[in-house]
Design an enzyme around this catalytic site. Structure first.
Site, PDB file in Angstrom:
ATOM      1  N   ARG B 112       0.807  -1.232   0.000  1.00  0.00           N
ATOM      2  CA  ARG B 112       0.000   0.000   0.000  1.00  0.00           C
ATOM      3  C   ARG B 112       0.837   1.276   0.000  1.00  0.00           C
ATOM      4  O   ARG B 112       0.342   2.338   0.379  1.00  0.00           O
ATOM      5  CB  ARG B 112      -0.958   0.047   1.193  1.00  0.00           C
ATOM      6  CG  ARG B 112      -2.046  -1.002   1.151  1.00  0.00           C
ATOM      7  CD  ARG B 112      -3.220  -0.591   2.041  1.00  0.00           C
ATOM      8  NE  ARG B 112      -4.101  -1.706   2.294  1.00  0.00           N
ATOM      9  CZ  ARG B 112      -4.001  -2.508   3.352  1.00  0.00           C
ATOM     10  NH1 ARG B 112      -3.073  -2.296   4.256  1.00  0.00           N
ATOM     11  NH2 ARG B 112      -4.846  -3.499   3.500  1.00  0.00           N
ATOM     12  N   LYS B 134       1.684  11.817 -11.390  1.00  0.00           N
ATOM     13  CA  LYS B 134       0.952  10.865 -12.223  1.00  0.00           C
ATOM     14  C   LYS B 134       1.814   9.634 -12.481  1.00  0.00           C
ATOM     15  O   LYS B 134       2.920   9.742 -13.004  1.00  0.00           O
ATOM     16  CB  LYS B 134       0.561  11.509 -13.553  1.00  0.00           C
ATOM     17  CG  LYS B 134      -0.552  12.528 -13.411  1.00  0.00           C
ATOM     18  CD  LYS B 134      -1.023  13.017 -14.774  1.00  0.00           C
ATOM     19  CE  LYS B 134      -2.200  13.978 -14.618  1.00  0.00           C
ATOM     20  NZ  LYS B 134      -2.658  14.480 -15.925  1.00  0.00           N
ATOM     21  N   GLU B 176       8.167  20.632 -24.585  1.00  0.00           N
ATOM     22  CA  GLU B 176       7.328  20.764 -23.383  1.00  0.00           C
ATOM     23  C   GLU B 176       7.705  22.002 -22.569  1.00  0.00           C
ATOM     24  O   GLU B 176       6.859  22.615 -21.919  1.00  0.00           O
ATOM     25  CB  GLU B 176       7.429  19.507 -22.507  1.00  0.00           C
ATOM     26  CG  GLU B 176       6.905  18.227 -23.153  1.00  0.00           C
ATOM     27  CD  GLU B 176       5.375  18.076 -23.127  1.00  0.00           C
ATOM     28  OE1 GLU B 176       4.683  18.895 -22.477  1.00  0.00           O
ATOM     29  OE2 GLU B 176       4.877  17.131 -23.773  1.00  0.00           O
ATOM     30  N   LYS B 214       5.416  24.117 -13.227  1.00  0.00           N
ATOM     31  CA  LYS B 214       4.473  23.001 -13.195  1.00  0.00           C
ATOM     32  C   LYS B 214       3.918  22.796 -11.787  1.00  0.00           C
ATOM     33  O   LYS B 214       2.725  22.539 -11.620  1.00  0.00           O
ATOM     34  CB  LYS B 214       5.119  21.712 -13.725  1.00  0.00           C
ATOM     35  CG  LYS B 214       4.098  20.589 -13.763  1.00  0.00           C
ATOM     36  CD  LYS B 214       4.400  19.477 -14.707  1.00  0.00           C
ATOM     37  CE  LYS B 214       3.268  18.446 -14.636  1.00  0.00           C
ATOM     38  NZ  LYS B 214       3.650  17.146 -15.166  1.00  0.00           N
ATOM     39  N   GLU B 224      -8.529  26.493  -8.713  1.00  0.00           N
ATOM     40  CA  GLU B 224      -8.918  26.926 -10.048  1.00  0.00           C
ATOM     41  C   GLU B 224      -9.177  25.640 -10.847  1.00  0.00           C
ATOM     42  O   GLU B 224      -8.309  25.201 -11.602  1.00  0.00           O
ATOM     43  CB  GLU B 224      -7.714  27.682 -10.618  1.00  0.00           C
ATOM     44  CG  GLU B 224      -7.982  28.686 -11.676  1.00  0.00           C
ATOM     45  CD  GLU B 224      -6.628  29.305 -12.094  1.00  0.00           C
ATOM     46  OE1 GLU B 224      -6.451  29.473 -13.300  1.00  0.00           O
ATOM     47  OE2 GLU B 224      -5.776  29.584 -11.232  1.00  0.00           O
ATOM     48  N   ARG B 228      -5.014  22.636 -14.614  1.00  0.00           N
ATOM     49  CA  ARG B 228      -4.038  21.627 -15.021  1.00  0.00           C
ATOM     50  C   ARG B 228      -4.216  21.229 -16.489  1.00  0.00           C
ATOM     51  O   ARG B 228      -3.275  20.803 -17.147  1.00  0.00           O
ATOM     52  CB  ARG B 228      -4.173  20.404 -14.110  1.00  0.00           C
ATOM     53  CG  ARG B 228      -2.990  19.484 -14.174  1.00  0.00           C
ATOM     54  CD  ARG B 228      -2.991  18.515 -13.002  1.00  0.00           C
ATOM     55  NE  ARG B 228      -1.901  17.575 -13.167  1.00  0.00           N
ATOM     56  CZ  ARG B 228      -1.399  16.816 -12.212  1.00  0.00           C
ATOM     57  NH1 ARG B 228      -1.909  16.883 -11.008  1.00  0.00           N
ATOM     58  NH2 ARG B 228      -0.411  15.989 -12.454  1.00  0.00           N
ATOM     59  N   ASN B 232      -2.204  20.762 -21.475  1.00  0.00           N
ATOM     60  CA  ASN B 232      -2.506  20.066 -22.729  1.00  0.00           C
ATOM     61  C   ASN B 232      -2.369  20.950 -23.966  1.00  0.00           C
ATOM     62  O   ASN B 232      -2.690  20.505 -25.077  1.00  0.00           O
ATOM     63  CB  ASN B 232      -3.918  19.467 -22.683  1.00  0.00           C
ATOM     64  CG  ASN B 232      -3.961  18.239 -21.791  1.00  0.00           C
ATOM     65  OD1 ASN B 232      -3.031  17.444 -21.783  1.00  0.00           O
ATOM     66  ND2 ASN B 232      -5.028  18.111 -21.039  1.00  0.00           N
ATOM     67  N   HIS B 235      -1.299  19.488 -27.112  1.00  0.00           N
ATOM     68  CA  HIS B 235      -1.510  18.052 -27.004  1.00  0.00           C
ATOM     69  C   HIS B 235      -2.795  17.589 -27.699  1.00  0.00           C
ATOM     70  O   HIS B 235      -2.871  16.467 -28.167  1.00  0.00           O
ATOM     71  CB  HIS B 235      -1.543  17.618 -25.540  1.00  0.00           C
ATOM     72  CG  HIS B 235      -0.182  17.641 -24.900  1.00  0.00           C
ATOM     73  ND1 HIS B 235       0.570  18.793 -24.796  1.00  0.00           N
ATOM     74  CD2 HIS B 235       0.568  16.650 -24.353  1.00  0.00           C
ATOM     75  CE1 HIS B 235       1.722  18.506 -24.184  1.00  0.00           C
ATOM     76  NE2 HIS B 235       1.745  17.223 -23.911  1.00  0.00           N
ATOM     77  N   HIS B 239      -2.052  14.719 -30.086  1.00  0.00           N
ATOM     78  CA  HIS B 239      -2.518  13.342 -29.926  1.00  0.00           C
ATOM     79  C   HIS B 239      -3.087  12.780 -31.224  1.00  0.00           C
ATOM     80  O   HIS B 239      -2.888  11.614 -31.544  1.00  0.00           O
ATOM     81  CB  HIS B 239      -3.578  13.265 -28.819  1.00  0.00           C
ATOM     82  CG  HIS B 239      -2.993  13.338 -27.445  1.00  0.00           C
ATOM     83  ND1 HIS B 239      -3.693  13.831 -26.360  1.00  0.00           N
ATOM     84  CD2 HIS B 239      -1.765  12.982 -26.978  1.00  0.00           C
ATOM     85  CE1 HIS B 239      -2.918  13.782 -25.289  1.00  0.00           C
ATOM     86  NE2 HIS B 239      -1.749  13.277 -25.628  1.00  0.00           N
ATOM     87  N   HIS B 252       6.791  12.039 -28.838  1.00  0.00           N
ATOM     88  CA  HIS B 252       5.666  12.780 -28.268  1.00  0.00           C
ATOM     89  C   HIS B 252       5.903  14.295 -28.332  1.00  0.00           C
ATOM     90  O   HIS B 252       5.030  15.058 -28.775  1.00  0.00           O
ATOM     91  CB  HIS B 252       5.438  12.320 -26.820  1.00  0.00           C
ATOM     92  CG  HIS B 252       4.393  13.095 -26.106  1.00  0.00           C
ATOM     93  ND1 HIS B 252       3.058  13.036 -26.446  1.00  0.00           N
ATOM     94  CD2 HIS B 252       4.471  13.988 -25.068  1.00  0.00           C
ATOM     95  CE1 HIS B 252       2.370  13.830 -25.653  1.00  0.00           C
ATOM     96  NE2 HIS B 252       3.200  14.419 -24.818  1.00  0.00           N
TER      97      HIS B 252
END
Lengths: 350, 350
Positions: B112, B134, B176, B214, B224, B228, B232, B235, B239, B252
C-alpha cells in the site's frame, strides 16, 4: 540548484456514513455495482430498486477470500473499460470486506482514481472497513500486500443488510467492536455489556460509536505516530492462531476474540489489567458465542510464529495491551520472552 | 443516523528536486533501482558508485513504451517480494518517463505504498514527470488508463544524464518547456529564445523554471478547477497526429510541437495571438529541429479524431490556446467546428 516542491492537498477527506434504511440514490454518472454470488441474491434487488443512474452495470464476483487477487481486480477494470466508463463513473461495493477491499482498490486504479461508495453488508466490514481507506488484495506472499489507501465518497449501512447475516458472522463483527471499546472507550464497553446488540436501534448505535472511534484513531495517527497499531489488539495472537489452523477453523473475528483473551492474560501478569476486568471481557465475548479458548500445543513454536508477521520488524514484537484498565491501551515492545511464554503456558490445556 | 467522517491529511507533500551532480546517498533501508537495458549501461555505474544501502537490487526492464504494462509492474512487485523488501524499502526510478511512471506506480502498490525517488534521465521526464505525481501503465484501451497519483520523496536530476541523450530526444523535451513558457511565463520564453539551452548552467535554469511552473499549476488546480488542463496546450492536436501516424513517426514532444503550431493558427484566427508571436514560437521550435509542419490530408477526419481522446467529454472539445499573447492562456470549448476546420485547411499542403 535545489527546487523545493510542495504539492497542496485538501486537509480533510470528508464523507458521511449513513446508518439507516438505504435512501433513494440519484447519480448522473455511470455506476457499476460490484458484489458477489452470495450477496447478490440477498440484497441486489433492494439496491437496484433505490438506485437511479444513466447506466448501471452489475459485476458479480465469486464469493471467497481466495478470489481477493489482482486478477479479480483487473477483471473489474476490464469490465469498466469494455462498458466505456470514464473518470466521472462510480463504483459501489455491495458486500463484505473482500468486496470492499477489491472495489476500493479497483476505484483507485481506474483512470488513476474514480469515486466509490461502500455498502458494507457484514457487521465486520461495517465497523472495520468503512473507515481507514485500506484497500487491496492478497498474493502468494500474504494478505493485503498489494493495494492503495483510498477513501470512499460515501458509506451506506442499511441495518436490513444484517438481517440475513449468519449469527456466527455477526458475533465475529462484535469481536472487533469489543476491541475498540476495550482499547478506547470504557463507557462504550459498559454499553456493550448491558445492551441487546441484535436490536436494530442498539446495533445502529454500536456501529456509529465504533466508526467514530476508528476515525478518531486514524486521524490521531498523524500526530501520535503508530497509534493506529492499537487496532491490532488481539490480532498479534489472533494471526498466529489463524495461521496455525490454516485459516479454516476460525473466522477472523473469532481468532481475534481468542487473541484478546491471550493478550489479557499477559496484561494481568504485567499489572496492566485486573483479573476482574479480564473476566468481564471474556464473559462479554462468550455471551456472543465467541471462542475464548485455544490449545497452544507448543508455546515456544507459537512464539516463533510472531516473527512471520509482517508487523514485527527488527525482531521486536509489539504487544498491544490494555493500559491499566478497560478503555485504555499501551504498546510495549519490551516484554521478555519468558513472560509471554508464561501466559501462553496457561493455554496449553485449554 | 449519519456519522460524518473527516480523515485528516498532511496539507502538503514536500520534496526537493536537486538539479546538480548526483550527491552521495546513504539509505538505511533496502533499495531497488528500476531501470532499463538502454539506460543501465549509460548511468547505472554512476548511481551505484554514489549509493549506499544495506541491500541494493537492480531491476532491469526492456526498453520501450510497449512494456509499460500492468504485467511489467507486477513483475517489479514480484522481485521485491522475493527479496523480502518491507514497508520501509525504497524504489529508485532511473530512466525516462516510462521507467518513472512504472516505478512510481509499483511504489504506490507495494504494501500500500513505499518510498520512491526519481532520477529522470531524459529532458522530457525531468521537466514533465518530476512534478504532478501521475503514475501508471497503458493497456489495450489506451495510454495511462490504470495508475495512481503518487508523489516521490525526492528527485535527483544530474545534468550528466543529459550528456548521452540523443539530440532529437533533447529537442522533444524542449517542446514541453516551450509549452510551459507560452502558457505561463513570457519572461521565461524570452530566456529560451536568447539562451544556449545545451550549456549546462542554462539547462539547469531551464529545468528549474519548468518544474517550478508546473508545481504552481498543479497546486492552483485545487482552487482553479481544471487549470491543469492548460498543460494540454499542443496536445489536443498532437494526440491526433500521434494517432494518425501510429505513434511511430514522431516522438511525443515532436507531435506536441506541431500541435502548438496548429493551436496557434486557430488562436491567430480568433484574435488570441498576434501573427508575429505565433512566428516567434514557430522559429524557436524550428531552431531545435522540431517539426512544425504536418500534412492534414482530410481536415474533417482530423476533427473527428478529437472525439476519440479521453479528454473530450460530452462532444465538446476543450481547446487550450494562448490568451492574447505569449505567457497567458485561455481554455475554450465554444469554438465552432468551421473555425477549427479553417485552421486545419492551412495544413493541407504543409
Amino acid at each position: 540548484m535545489i527546487v523545493p516542491i510542495e504539492i497542496r492537498q485538501p486537509e480533510f477527506k470528508r464523507y458521511d456514513i449513513t446508518i439507516d434504511t438505504l435512501p433513494k440514490l440519484h447519480y448522473d454518472r455511470k455506476v457499476a455495482i460490484v458484489t458477489n454470488t452470495t450477496v447478490a441474491p440477498l440484497h441486489l434487488a433492494r439496491v437496484m430498486e433505490r438506485l437511479e443512474a444513466p447506466q448501471i452495470e452489475v459485476i458479480e464476483l465469486p464469493d471467497g477470500e481466495e478470489f481477493k487477487t489482482m486478477e479479480t481486480v483487473l477483471s473489474i477494470l476490464d469490465r469498466l473499460f469494455e462498458a466505456r466508463y470514464d473518470r466521472s463513473s462510480l463504483l459501489i461495493a455491495l458486500g463484505g470486506g473482500v468486496i470492499g477491499d477489491m472495489t476500493g482498490f479497483a476505484s483507485s486504479l481506474y483512470q488513476r482514481g474514480i469515486g466509490f461508495v461502500q455498502m458494507p453488508t457484514t457487521l465486520l466490514s461495517q465497523v472495520d472497513a468503512s473507515v481507514g481507506g485500506k484497500t487491496g488484495v492478497n498474493n502468494r506472499w500474504g494478505k493485503n500486500l498489494v493495494g492503495a489507501f483510498y477513501q470512499p465518497e460515501a458509506v451506506y449501512i442499511d441495518p436490513a443488510f444484517l438481517e440475513t447475516l449468519p449469527e456466527r458472522e455477526y458475533a465475529a463483527g462484535i469481536a472487533e467492536v469489543v476491541k475498540m471499546a476495550v482499547m478506547f472507550d470504557r463507557d462504550f464497553f459498559d454499553f456493550l455489556e448491558k445492551s441487546d446488540l441484535k436490536a436494530p436501534e442498539t446495533a445502529v448505535e454500536m456501529i456509529a460509536r465504533s466508526v467514530s472511534l476508528k476515525a478518531d484513531v486514524v486521524n490521531r495517527d498523524e500526530k501520535e505516530a503508530g497509534v493506529r497499531a492499537v487496532l491490532n489488539y488481539g490480532h498479534t495472537f489472533g494471526h498466529v492462531i489463524e495461521n496455525e489452523t490454516g485459516y479454516a477453523r476460525y473466522l477472523h473475528g473469532e481468532a481475534v476474540a481468542i487473541g484478546m483473551v491471550m493478550a489479557n492474560e499477559l496484561a494481568v501478569d504485567l499489572g496492566q489489567l485486573s483479573r476482574e476486568e479480564a473476566e468481564r471481557i471474556r464473559v462479554l465475548l462468550e455471551k456472543w458465542g465467541l471462542p475464548t479458548r485455544y490449545r497452544v500445543e507448543n508455546p515456544e513454536a507459537f512464539y516463533e510464529h510472531f516473527f512471520l508477521d509482517k508487523k514485527s520488524r527488527n525482531n521486536r514484537i509489539k504487544f498491544i495491551l490494555p493500559g491499566g484498565s478497560i478503555g485504555s491501551y499501551v504498546m510495549r515492545d519490551d516484554i521478555p520472552k519468558a513472560q509471554v511464554l508464561k501466559a501462553l503456558e496457561r493455554f496449553r490445556e485449554s
